[in-house]
Design a protein around this motif. Structure first.
Motif, PDB file in Angstrom:
ATOM      1  N   MET A  24       0.990  -1.204   0.037  1.00  0.00           N
ATOM      2  CA  MET A  24       0.194   0.118   0.278  1.00  0.00           C
ATOM      3  C   MET A  24       1.071   1.276   0.019  1.00  0.00           C
ATOM      4  N   LEU A  25       2.051   1.238   0.610  1.00  0.00           N
ATOM      5  CA  LEU A  25       3.112   2.403   0.831  1.00  0.00           C
ATOM      6  C   LEU A  25       4.110   2.569  -0.117  1.00  0.00           C
ATOM      7  N   GLU A  26       3.903   1.600  -1.063  1.00  0.00           N
ATOM      8  CA  GLU A  26       5.107   1.538  -1.892  1.00  0.00           C
ATOM      9  C   GLU A  26       5.372   2.816  -2.804  1.00  0.00           C
ATOM     10  N   GLY A  27       6.462   3.367  -2.853  1.00  0.00           N
ATOM     11  CA  GLY A  27       6.829   4.801  -3.569  1.00  0.00           C
ATOM     12  C   GLY A  27       6.430   5.664  -2.620  1.00  0.00           C
ATOM     13  N   ARG A  28       5.822   5.777  -1.656  1.00  0.00           N
ATOM     14  CA  ARG A  28       5.433   6.723  -0.657  1.00  0.00           C
ATOM     15  C   ARG A  28       6.414   7.023   0.357  1.00  0.00           C
ATOM     16  N   VAL A  29       6.594   8.425   0.753  1.00  0.00           N
ATOM     17  CA  VAL A  29       7.456   8.744   1.778  1.00  0.00           C
ATOM     18  C   VAL A  29       6.795   9.212   3.021  1.00  0.00           C
ATOM     19  N   ALA A  30       7.208   8.795   4.323  1.00  0.00           N
ATOM     20  CA  ALA A  30       6.843   9.170   5.614  1.00  0.00           C
ATOM     21  C   ALA A  30       6.881  10.474   6.066  1.00  0.00           C
ATOM     22  N   GLY A  31       5.956  11.299   6.455  1.00  0.00           N
ATOM     23  CA  GLY A  31       6.088  12.536   7.007  1.00  0.00           C
ATOM     24  C   GLY A  31       6.109  12.591   8.499  1.00  0.00           C
ATOM     25  N   GLU A  32       6.068  13.804   9.193  1.00  0.00           N
ATOM     26  CA  GLU A  32       6.062  13.898  10.591  1.00  0.00           C
ATOM     27  C   GLU A  32       4.602  13.364  11.122  1.00  0.00           C
ATOM     28  N   PRO A  33       4.688  12.435  12.203  1.00  0.00           N
ATOM     29  CA  PRO A  33       3.628  11.866  12.763  1.00  0.00           C
ATOM     30  C   PRO A  33       2.721  13.164  13.451  1.00  0.00           C
ATOM     31  N   GLU A  34       1.442  13.063  13.301  1.00  0.00           N
ATOM     32  CA  GLU A  34       0.576  13.848  14.023  1.00  0.00           C
ATOM     33  C   GLU A  34      -0.493  13.226  15.123  1.00  0.00           C
ATOM     34  N   ARG A  35      -0.793  13.828  16.007  1.00  0.00           N
ATOM     35  CA  ARG A  35      -1.829  13.277  17.178  1.00  0.00           C
ATOM     36  C   ARG A  35      -3.289  13.084  16.484  1.00  0.00           C
ATOM     37  N   CYS A  36      -3.603  13.873  15.578  1.00  0.00           N
ATOM     38  CA  CYS A  36      -5.127  13.602  14.942  1.00  0.00           C
ATOM     39  C   CYS A  36      -4.968  13.731  13.470  1.00  0.00           C
ATOM     40  N   ILE A  37      -6.086  13.146  12.978  1.00  0.00           N
ATOM     41  CA  ILE A  37      -6.238  13.451  11.447  1.00  0.00           C
ATOM     42  C   ILE A  37      -7.819  13.754  11.119  1.00  0.00           C
ATOM     43  N   ARG A  38      -7.955  14.489  10.300  1.00  0.00           N
ATOM     44  CA  ARG A  38      -9.375  14.943   9.849  1.00  0.00           C
ATOM     45  C   ARG A  38      -9.966  13.907   9.178  1.00  0.00           C
ATOM     46  N   THR A  39     -11.048  13.515   9.598  1.00  0.00           N
ATOM     47  CA  THR A  39     -11.933  12.463   9.209  1.00  0.00           C
ATOM     48  C   THR A  39     -13.159  12.663   8.512  1.00  0.00           C
ATOM     49  N   ILE A  40     -13.237  14.055   7.802  1.00  0.00           N
ATOM     50  CA  ILE A  40     -14.447  14.562   7.269  1.00  0.00           C
ATOM     51  C   ILE A  40     -13.739  14.930   5.800  1.00  0.00           C
ATOM     52  N   PRO A  41     -14.511  14.169   4.673  1.00  0.00           N
ATOM     53  CA  PRO A  41     -15.594  13.328   4.819  1.00  0.00           C
ATOM     54  C   PRO A  41     -15.138  12.031   5.309  1.00  0.00           C
ATOM     55  N   SER A  42     -16.018  11.380   5.732  1.00  0.00           N
ATOM     56  CA  SER A  42     -15.899  10.269   6.461  1.00  0.00           C
ATOM     57  C   SER A  42     -15.643   9.030   5.231  1.00  0.00           C
ATOM     58  N   ARG A  43     -14.532   8.262   5.703  1.00  0.00           N
ATOM     59  CA  ARG A  43     -14.248   7.165   4.957  1.00  0.00           C
ATOM     60  C   ARG A  43     -13.722   6.035   6.018  1.00  0.00           C
ATOM     61  N   SER A  44     -13.545   4.899   5.304  1.00  0.00           N
ATOM     62  CA  SER A  44     -13.450   3.751   6.236  1.00  0.00           C
ATOM     63  C   SER A  44     -11.959   3.366   6.958  1.00  0.00           C
ATOM     64  N   LEU A  45     -11.889   2.890   7.997  1.00  0.00           N
ATOM     65  CA  LEU A  45     -10.608   2.762   8.390  1.00  0.00           C
ATOM     66  C   LEU A  45     -10.170   1.396   8.205  1.00  0.00           C
ATOM     67  N   VAL A  46      -9.177   1.052   7.375  1.00  0.00           N
ATOM     68  CA  VAL A  46      -8.873  -0.211   7.337  1.00  0.00           C
ATOM     69  C   VAL A  46      -7.970  -1.103   8.039  1.00  0.00           C
ATOM     70  N   GLN A  47      -8.314  -2.173   8.494  1.00  0.00           N
ATOM     71  CA  GLN A  47      -7.429  -2.875   9.495  1.00  0.00           C
ATOM     72  C   GLN A  47      -6.428  -4.044   8.880  1.00  0.00           C
ATOM     73  N   ILE A  48      -5.013  -3.930   9.099  1.00  0.00           N
ATOM     74  CA  ILE A  48      -4.366  -4.832   8.751  1.00  0.00           C
ATOM     75  C   ILE A  48      -3.828  -5.579   9.849  1.00  0.00           C
ATOM     76  N   ASP A  49      -4.020  -7.080   9.738  1.00  0.00           N
ATOM     77  CA  ASP A  49      -4.087  -7.827  10.912  1.00  0.00           C
ATOM     78  C   ASP A  49      -2.503  -7.836  11.495  1.00  0.00           C
ATOM     79  N   ASP A  50      -2.776  -7.673  12.605  1.00  0.00           N
ATOM     80  CA  ASP A  50      -1.371  -7.693  13.673  1.00  0.00           C
ATOM     81  C   ASP A  50      -0.458  -6.251  13.063  1.00  0.00           C
ATOM     82  N   THR A  51      -0.992  -5.374  12.306  1.00  0.00           N
ATOM     83  CA  THR A  51       0.169  -4.683  11.824  1.00  0.00           C
ATOM     84  C   THR A  51      -0.287  -3.171  12.303  1.00  0.00           C
ATOM     85  N   ALA A  52      -1.341  -2.761  11.491  1.00  0.00           N
ATOM     86  CA  ALA A  52      -1.724  -1.248  11.749  1.00  0.00           C
ATOM     87  C   ALA A  52      -3.062  -1.042  11.310  1.00  0.00           C
ATOM     88  N   LEU A  53      -3.521   0.210  11.538  1.00  0.00           N
ATOM     89  CA  LEU A  53      -4.786   0.889  10.897  1.00  0.00           C
ATOM     90  C   LEU A  53      -4.511   1.781  10.022  1.00  0.00           C
TER      91      LEU A  53
END
Length: 141
Positions: A42-71
């Protein structure tokens, strides 16, 4: 007396000499889990930025679960990843119940519980961490 001086000099030389350590074999990296492979794709070719405490969730999209790894949350061209403090509690056979403290944001302080899809039984708690944004690098030119 000369013998004693020779032994003292030899002992002093051993103390002054740098310690020689046997080289340990390099530790082999652990095999990636199925979830880690899925996230890497999913992250192939992407670069990580500075972590943030909160993210904007409007408009609402689903949160994808990746087993034993991350949201994972996709917002436009950015993929937000929360590795959580409890990645082993993430199971895509469970559904999430999120108690947000803000209507328009998802924050690391929000409460996330998991419930089994089969019997709707409580199955665990996920403790969020900071959200890491992954973006495609700017095109050079």
């Amino acid at each position: 007396m000369i013998k004693r001086l020779a032994l003292s000099a030899a002992a002093f030389g051993l103390l002054a000499a740098p310690a020689v350590q046997a080289e340990e074999p390099a530790e082999q990296p652990a095999e990636m889990t199925k979830g880690e492979k899925r996230l890497a794709k999913m992250l192939e070719g992407r670069v990580a930025g500075e972590p943030e405490r909160c993210i904007r969730t409007i408009p609402s999209r689903s949160l994808v679960q990746i087993d034993d790894t991350a949201l994972v949350y996709r917002a436009g061209k950015t993929i937000w990843v929360n590795y959580t403090k409890t990645p082993d509690a993430i199971d895509d056979f469970d559904y999430l119940v999120i108690r947000k403290f803000s209507a328009s944001q998802l924050c690391r302080t929000d409460q996330v519980e998991t419930y089994s899809r089969a019997g709707h039984f409580f199955s665990g708690v996920i403790f969020l961490d900071d959200f890491v944004p992954y973006r495609l690098p700017d095109a050079e030119g």
